[in-house]
Enzyme design. Structure first.
Site, PDB file in Angstrom:
ATOM      1  N   GLY A 289     -52.895  31.610  18.334  1.00  0.00           N
ATOM      2  CA  GLY A 289     -53.576  32.684  17.612  1.00  0.00           C
ATOM      3  C   GLY A 289     -55.077  32.472  17.507  1.00  0.00           C
ATOM      4  O   GLY A 289     -55.650  31.640  18.199  1.00  0.00           O
TER       5      GLY A 289
ATOM      6  N   LEU B 117     -57.413  34.580  18.463  1.00  0.00           N
ATOM      7  CA  LEU B 117     -57.694  34.782  19.885  1.00  0.00           C
ATOM      8  C   LEU B 117     -59.176  35.042  20.151  1.00  0.00           C
ATOM      9  O   LEU B 117     -59.883  35.613  19.328  1.00  0.00           O
ATOM     10  CB  LEU B 117     -56.870  35.972  20.390  1.00  0.00           C
ATOM     11  CG  LEU B 117     -55.355  35.842  20.150  1.00  0.00           C
ATOM     12  CD1 LEU B 117     -54.643  37.100  20.631  1.00  0.00           C
ATOM     13  CD2 LEU B 117     -54.787  34.597  20.822  1.00  0.00           C
TER      14      LEU B 117
ATOM     15  N   HIS C  78     -58.573  33.453  25.616  1.00  0.00           N
ATOM     16  CA  HIS C  78     -57.159  33.843  25.601  1.00  0.00           C
ATOM     17  C   HIS C  78     -56.948  35.143  26.377  1.00  0.00           C
ATOM     18  O   HIS C  78     -55.955  35.323  27.079  1.00  0.00           O
ATOM     19  CB  HIS C  78     -56.672  34.064  24.161  1.00  0.00           C
ATOM     20  CG  HIS C  78     -56.654  32.831  23.319  1.00  0.00           C
ATOM     21  ND1 HIS C  78     -57.548  32.603  22.318  1.00  0.00           N
ATOM     22  CD2 HIS C  78     -55.829  31.757  23.342  1.00  0.00           C
ATOM     23  CE1 HIS C  78     -57.289  31.448  21.743  1.00  0.00           C
ATOM     24  NE2 HIS C  78     -56.255  30.904  22.349  1.00  0.00           N
TER      25      HIS C  78
ATOM     26  N   ASP D 277     -58.308  22.959  28.700  1.00  0.00           N
ATOM     27  CA  ASP D 277     -57.492  21.833  28.225  1.00  0.00           C
ATOM     28  C   ASP D 277     -56.829  21.229  29.457  1.00  0.00           C
ATOM     29  O   ASP D 277     -55.641  21.423  29.710  1.00  0.00           O
ATOM     30  CB  ASP D 277     -56.446  22.334  27.227  1.00  0.00           C
ATOM     31  CG  ASP D 277     -57.101  22.878  25.974  1.00  0.00           C
ATOM     32  OD1 ASP D 277     -58.007  22.217  25.440  1.00  0.00           O
ATOM     33  OD2 ASP D 277     -56.725  23.976  25.546  1.00  0.00           O
TER      34      ASP D 277
ATOM     35  N   GLN E 173     -53.797  18.904  29.167  1.00  0.00           N
ATOM     36  CA  GLN E 173     -52.634  19.699  28.752  1.00  0.00           C
ATOM     37  C   GLN E 173     -52.040  20.451  29.944  1.00  0.00           C
ATOM     38  O   GLN E 173     -50.815  20.473  30.143  1.00  0.00           O
ATOM     39  CB  GLN E 173     -53.059  20.686  27.660  1.00  0.00           C
ATOM     40  CG  GLN E 173     -51.998  21.757  27.365  1.00  0.00           C
ATOM     41  CD  GLN E 173     -52.345  22.624  26.174  1.00  0.00           C
ATOM     42  OE1 GLN E 173     -52.247  22.182  25.047  1.00  0.00           O
ATOM     43  NE2 GLN E 173     -52.738  23.870  26.402  1.00  0.00           N
TER      44      GLN E 173
ATOM     45  N   SER F 186     -61.706  28.416  19.869  1.00  0.00           N
ATOM     46  CA  SER F 186     -61.595  28.832  18.465  1.00  0.00           C
ATOM     47  C   SER F 186     -62.440  27.921  17.572  1.00  0.00           C
ATOM     48  O   SER F 186     -62.807  28.291  16.469  1.00  0.00           O
ATOM     49  CB  SER F 186     -60.154  28.748  17.972  1.00  0.00           C
ATOM     50  OG  SER F 186     -59.268  29.089  18.967  1.00  0.00           O
TER      51      SER F 186
HETATM   52  O1  PAF Z   1     -53.315  25.434  24.118  1.00  0.00           O
HETATM   53  C1  PAF Z   1     -52.769  25.833  23.068  1.00  0.00           C
HETATM   54  O2  PAF Z   1     -53.199  26.791  22.416  1.00  0.00           O
HETATM   55  C2  PAF Z   1     -51.539  25.100  22.560  1.00  0.00           C
HETATM   56  O3  PAF Z   1     -51.613  23.736  22.827  1.00  0.00           O
HETATM   57  C3  PAF Z   1     -50.236  25.690  23.108  1.00  0.00           C
HETATM   58  C4  PAF Z   1     -50.152  25.542  24.619  1.00  0.00           C
HETATM   59  C5  PAF Z   1     -50.143  27.169  22.732  1.00  0.00           C
HETATM   60  C6  PAF Z   1     -49.040  24.964  22.497  1.00  0.00           C
HETATM   61  O4  PAF Z   1     -49.012  25.064  21.122  1.00  0.00           O
END
Ligand code: PAF
Length: 279
Positions: A31, A33, A37, A150, A153, A186
């Site tokens: 969220g 956003l 996003h 990220d 990630q 954010s």
């Molecule tokens: O990148 C993000 O916003 C978060 O790590 C995700 C992938 C939504 C998981 O909570």
């Protein structure tokens, strides 16, 4: 746009898309956003018939409760943005549904989660893979979009998806930047005016590294550190240069793409940026 607040409601809505023979793209978010996003939403829209966005502030990926509590939220605005972008369904599950009473199952990439940013945020990537695996299971999309900002990630989610054989294509979407070069996040709203101006040093350091003619891991590192350290408000927390896919350590002249992963603090706010450099 369907707004679903339970997993079963979400599944029923996705089932109607499937019955019509439509493909589904997922954009998982926490969220609050921003344009970054919306770029993920645009990437999903370009590739799938239907776009599903999840909004879930995932407690298991926060190190301490105050970080979780202070995470910015604005559901009304998020929904307006998603509706305007033509999203088909938003899933906003409750914590108790994502992590049911007595929950004890985790998903973890054991090596990649515990290196680089994972060393300073123990448990963070375990929380991310645990929730993303659950969101994948709730929605069962054909593809899912994640930001390249990220970077660790993204590579971890690609690894998890391969290891668990999720039939989902993972799309990495390039960083969206403010007009002056700061990567959108954010967290940027938490910077005061001086730190916001100083934070430009991050993208400037990456530009300087990319412009080098003699690209070794050492010359890239030296250029970035020197540039950022010239800004007194900046404190480097992480400066890693690794093999772009495996995140393994490298040294010397680049022989394959290298990822530069940067985390820099300004007045208590940690900002991330990243760039993949070709050999
Ligand atoms: O990148 C993000 O916003 C978060 O790590 C995700 C992938 C939504 C998981 O909570």
């Amino acid at each position: 746009m369907q707004v679903c607040r339970t997993i079963s409601d979400g599944r029923n809505t996705v089932a109607t898309f499937r019955q019509a023979g439509e493909s589904v793209g997922l954009v998982p978010t926490m969220g609050f956003l921003h344009a970054g996003h919306m770029e993920l939403v645009a990437a999903a829209k370009a590739r799938a018939d239907r776009v599903v966005v999840t909004i879930f502030v995932n407690p298991t990926q926060f190190g301490d409760a105050s970080d979780l509590d202070s995470y910015p939220r604005d559901e009304k605005r998020d929904l307006q943005m998603l509706e305007a972008a033509g999203v088909d369904m938003v899933l906003i599950p409750e914590v108790i549904d994502v992590y049911p009473e007595g929950d004890e199952t985790i998903v973890e990439t054991t090596r990649m989660a515990n290196m680089l940013h994972g060393l300073v945020r123990p448990g963070h990537f375990r929380g991310v893979t645990t929730v993303v695996a659950r969101l994948f299971n709730f929605v069962q999309p054909d593809l899912a979009c994640f930001g390249e900002k990220d970077y660790q990630q993204l590579q971890i989610i690609k690894r998890m998806t391969r290891d668990l054989a999720f039939p989902i294509e993972i799309i990495g979407v390039p960083i969206v930047r403010e007009a002056d070069g700061l990567a959108m996040s954010s967290r940027n709203v938490r910077l005061n005016a001086e730190d916001r101006a100083a934070a430009l040093i991050i993208s400037q350091s990456l530009n300087a590294a990319e412009a080098l003619t003699d690209k070794t891991v050492e010359s890239l590192r030296e250029t970035i550190a020197h540039t950022i350290n010239s800004e007194p408000r900046a404190t480097i927390h992480g400066l890693d240069i690794v093999q772009a896919e495996t995140l393994n350590d490298i040294s010397g002249v680049l022989t394959s793409p290298a990822a530069i992963m940067l985390s820099v603090e300004f007045g208590g706010v940690l900002l991330l940026d990243q760039r993949v450099i070709q050999p």
